[in-house]
Design a protein around this motif. Sequence first.
Motif, PDB file in Angstrom:
ATOM      1  N   ARG A  35      16.669 -14.977 -71.874  1.00 58.22           N
ATOM      2  CA  ARG A  35      16.430 -15.917 -70.774  1.00 58.22           C
ATOM      3  C   ARG A  35      15.036 -15.613 -70.259  1.00 58.22           C
ATOM      4  N   LEU A  36      14.203 -16.667 -70.172  1.00 53.25           N
ATOM      5  CA  LEU A  36      12.791 -16.478 -69.875  1.00 53.25           C
ATOM      6  C   LEU A  36      12.220 -17.762 -69.295  1.00 53.25           C
ATOM      7  N   ASP A  37      11.355 -17.628 -68.303  1.00 57.32           N
ATOM      8  CA  ASP A  37      10.630 -18.785 -67.788  1.00 57.32           C
ATOM      9  C   ASP A  37       9.797 -19.353 -68.938  1.00 57.32           C
ATOM     10  N   PRO A  38       9.948 -20.651 -69.242  1.00 59.71           N
ATOM     11  CA  PRO A  38       9.225 -21.231 -70.381  1.00 59.71           C
ATOM     12  C   PRO A  38       7.705 -21.092 -70.305  1.00 59.71           C
ATOM     13  N   SER A  39       7.169 -20.828 -69.137  1.00 62.38           N
ATOM     14  CA  SER A  39       5.716 -20.639 -69.042  1.00 62.38           C
ATOM     15  C   SER A  39       5.266 -19.362 -69.759  1.00 62.38           C
ATOM     16  N   HIS A  40       6.195 -18.482 -70.081  1.00 57.11           N
ATOM     17  CA  HIS A  40       5.879 -17.224 -70.773  1.00 57.11           C
ATOM     18  C   HIS A  40       6.268 -17.259 -72.260  1.00 57.11           C
ATOM     19  N   ILE A  41       6.459 -18.446 -72.793  1.00 55.99           N
ATOM     20  CA  ILE A  41       6.930 -18.563 -74.179  1.00 55.99           C
ATOM     21  C   ILE A  41       5.949 -17.953 -75.185  1.00 55.99           C
ATOM     22  N   GLU A  42       4.656 -18.061 -74.911  1.00 52.38           N
ATOM     23  CA  GLU A  42       3.662 -17.483 -75.833  1.00 52.38           C
ATOM     24  C   GLU A  42       3.791 -15.965 -75.886  1.00 52.38           C
ATOM     25  N   LYS A  46       5.043 -13.646 -79.131  1.00 56.14           N
ATOM     26  CA  LYS A  46       4.292 -12.500 -79.659  1.00 56.14           C
ATOM     27  C   LYS A  46       5.188 -11.259 -79.720  1.00 56.14           C
ATOM     28  N   ALA A  47       5.991 -11.056 -78.683  1.00 54.94           N
ATOM     29  CA  ALA A  47       6.890  -9.895 -78.651  1.00 54.94           C
ATOM     30  C   ALA A  47       7.938  -9.975 -79.761  1.00 54.94           C
ATOM     31  N   PHE A  48       8.440 -11.173 -80.020  1.00 57.46           N
ATOM     32  CA  PHE A  48       9.484 -11.333 -81.038  1.00 57.46           C
ATOM     33  C   PHE A  48       8.916 -11.415 -82.453  1.00 57.46           C
ATOM     34  N   GLY A  49       7.642 -11.752 -82.566  1.00 57.32           N
ATOM     35  CA  GLY A  49       7.038 -11.859 -83.891  1.00 57.32           C
ATOM     36  C   GLY A  49       7.350 -13.170 -84.578  1.00 57.32           C
ATOM     37  N   LEU A  52       8.607 -18.949 -80.721  1.00 56.31           N
ATOM     38  CA  LEU A  52       9.845 -19.469 -80.157  1.00 56.31           C
ATOM     39  C   LEU A  52       9.722 -20.974 -79.966  1.00 56.31           C
ATOM     40  N   PRO A  53      10.720 -21.733 -80.408  1.00 56.95           N
ATOM     41  CA  PRO A  53      10.651 -23.181 -80.214  1.00 56.95           C
ATOM     42  C   PRO A  53      10.816 -23.530 -78.737  1.00 56.95           C
ATOM     43  N   ALA A  54      10.088 -24.529 -78.289  1.00 51.94           N
ATOM     44  CA  ALA A  54      10.151 -24.938 -76.881  1.00 51.94           C
ATOM     45  C   ALA A  54      11.137 -26.080 -76.656  1.00 51.94           C
ATOM     46  N   LYS A  55      11.460 -26.805 -77.698  1.00 52.20           N
ATOM     47  CA  LYS A  55      12.346 -27.960 -77.582  1.00 52.20           C
ATOM     48  C   LYS A  55      13.804 -27.523 -77.734  1.00 52.20           C
ATOM     49  N   ILE A  56      14.649 -27.960 -76.825  1.00 53.41           N
ATOM     50  CA  ILE A  56      16.076 -27.631 -76.901  1.00 53.41           C
ATOM     51  C   ILE A  56      16.637 -28.168 -78.217  1.00 53.41           C
ATOM     52  N   GLY A  57      17.336 -27.306 -78.930  1.00 52.00           N
ATOM     53  CA  GLY A  57      17.914 -27.666 -80.223  1.00 52.00           C
ATOM     54  C   GLY A  57      17.058 -27.272 -81.409  1.00 52.00           C
ATOM     55  N   ALA A  92      10.751  -4.792 -73.877  1.00 49.18           N
ATOM     56  CA  ALA A  92      10.645  -3.857 -72.745  1.00 49.18           C
ATOM     57  C   ALA A  92       9.199  -3.804 -72.260  1.00 49.18           C
ATOM     58  N   ASP A  93       8.255  -3.788 -73.199  1.00 45.11           N
ATOM     59  CA  ASP A  93       6.831  -3.799 -72.837  1.00 45.11           C
ATOM     60  C   ASP A  93       6.437  -5.116 -72.174  1.00 45.11           C
ATOM     61  N   LEU A  94       7.033  -6.200 -72.617  1.00 48.14           N
ATOM     62  CA  LEU A  94       6.724  -7.523 -72.079  1.00 48.14           C
ATOM     63  C   LEU A  94       7.158  -7.679 -70.627  1.00 48.14           C
ATOM     64  N   TYR A  95       8.166  -6.937 -70.220  1.00 45.48           N
ATOM     65  CA  TYR A  95       8.744  -7.114 -68.885  1.00 45.48           C
ATOM     66  C   TYR A  95       7.711  -6.941 -67.766  1.00 45.48           C
ATOM     67  N   ALA A  96       6.712  -6.126 -67.972  1.00 44.12           N
ATOM     68  CA  ALA A  96       5.690  -5.899 -66.940  1.00 44.12           C
ATOM     69  C   ALA A  96       4.892  -7.166 -66.621  1.00 44.12           C
ATOM     70  N   THR A  97       4.735  -8.051 -67.605  1.00 45.86           N
ATOM     71  CA  THR A  97       3.940  -9.266 -67.381  1.00 45.86           C
ATOM     72  C   THR A  97       4.759 -10.549 -67.408  1.00 45.86           C
ATOM     73  N   ALA A  98       5.995 -10.481 -67.893  1.00 47.75           N
ATOM     74  CA  ALA A  98       6.857 -11.665 -67.947  1.00 47.75           C
ATOM     75  C   ALA A  98       8.304 -11.236 -67.712  1.00 47.75           C
ATOM     76  N   ILE A  99       8.775 -11.438 -66.505  1.00 47.67           N
ATOM     77  CA  ILE A  99      10.156 -11.062 -66.175  1.00 47.67           C
ATOM     78  C   ILE A  99      11.092 -11.919 -67.028  1.00 47.67           C
ATOM     79  N   HIS A 100      12.073 -11.256 -67.626  1.00 41.43           N
ATOM     80  CA  HIS A 100      13.007 -11.937 -68.514  1.00 41.43           C
ATOM     81  C   HIS A 100      14.293 -11.130 -68.617  1.00 41.43           C
ATOM     82  N   SER A 101      15.260 -11.685 -69.299  1.00 38.88           N
ATOM     83  CA  SER A 101      16.501 -10.990 -69.606  1.00 38.88           C
ATOM     84  C   SER A 101      16.717 -11.060 -71.116  1.00 38.88           C
ATOM     85  N   LEU A 102      16.698  -9.925 -71.764  1.00 39.91           N
ATOM     86  CA  LEU A 102      17.005  -9.826 -73.192  1.00 39.91           C
ATOM     87  C   LEU A 102      18.273  -8.995 -73.303  1.00 39.91           C
TER      88      LEU A 102
END
Length: 186
Positions: A35-42, A46-49, A52-57, A92-102
Amino acid sequence: MLHEHHPLVGREIAVREAAPLSIRVAADCARFNLRLDPSHIEKASKAFGLRLPAKIGAVAVAGGRIAACLGPDEWYLTAPLAEQEAVEAAFADLYATAIHSLVDIGHREVGIEVEGRAALLALRSAIAFDIEAMPVGSGCRTIFDKAQIVLLREAEHRFRIEVWRTFADHVWGILQAASREVALDI
């Protein structure tokens, strides 16, 4: 002490007559709900390698990783088991700049692959929406009979079901019944 039990280990359903159908347990993998604010998708991509698709489905696949966009701020992620710790560390490293739930959901879910010309027929036995209209390379959360699943359409005649372990036997039983109907040409 937690004992891991895979409810579908060693099972396979194969129909090889007029309408081929193969139903088998998918290889185990690391599974996450993001779960992540879509503004942090980029940053998350990068964290996932994997982008990530932005369109639902929409579903993205590369290097053994899968990312399915299930909602405006929700993704279903899979990766090879050997890469689980690396994915967790990157987020875990990403959390400092993009709050999310993994959340690691690998312990609760198993995968089932449904493939062949009769795959749509087998899935229609317990899914209420028009599966034929589901584009290749897409995914969604839906209901299979009474069980919540994530359904991914990997190719025209190949699907992947991700289901909670507690419902895996139920889903498997329905697929087994559908495969008998396919074999009997009912």
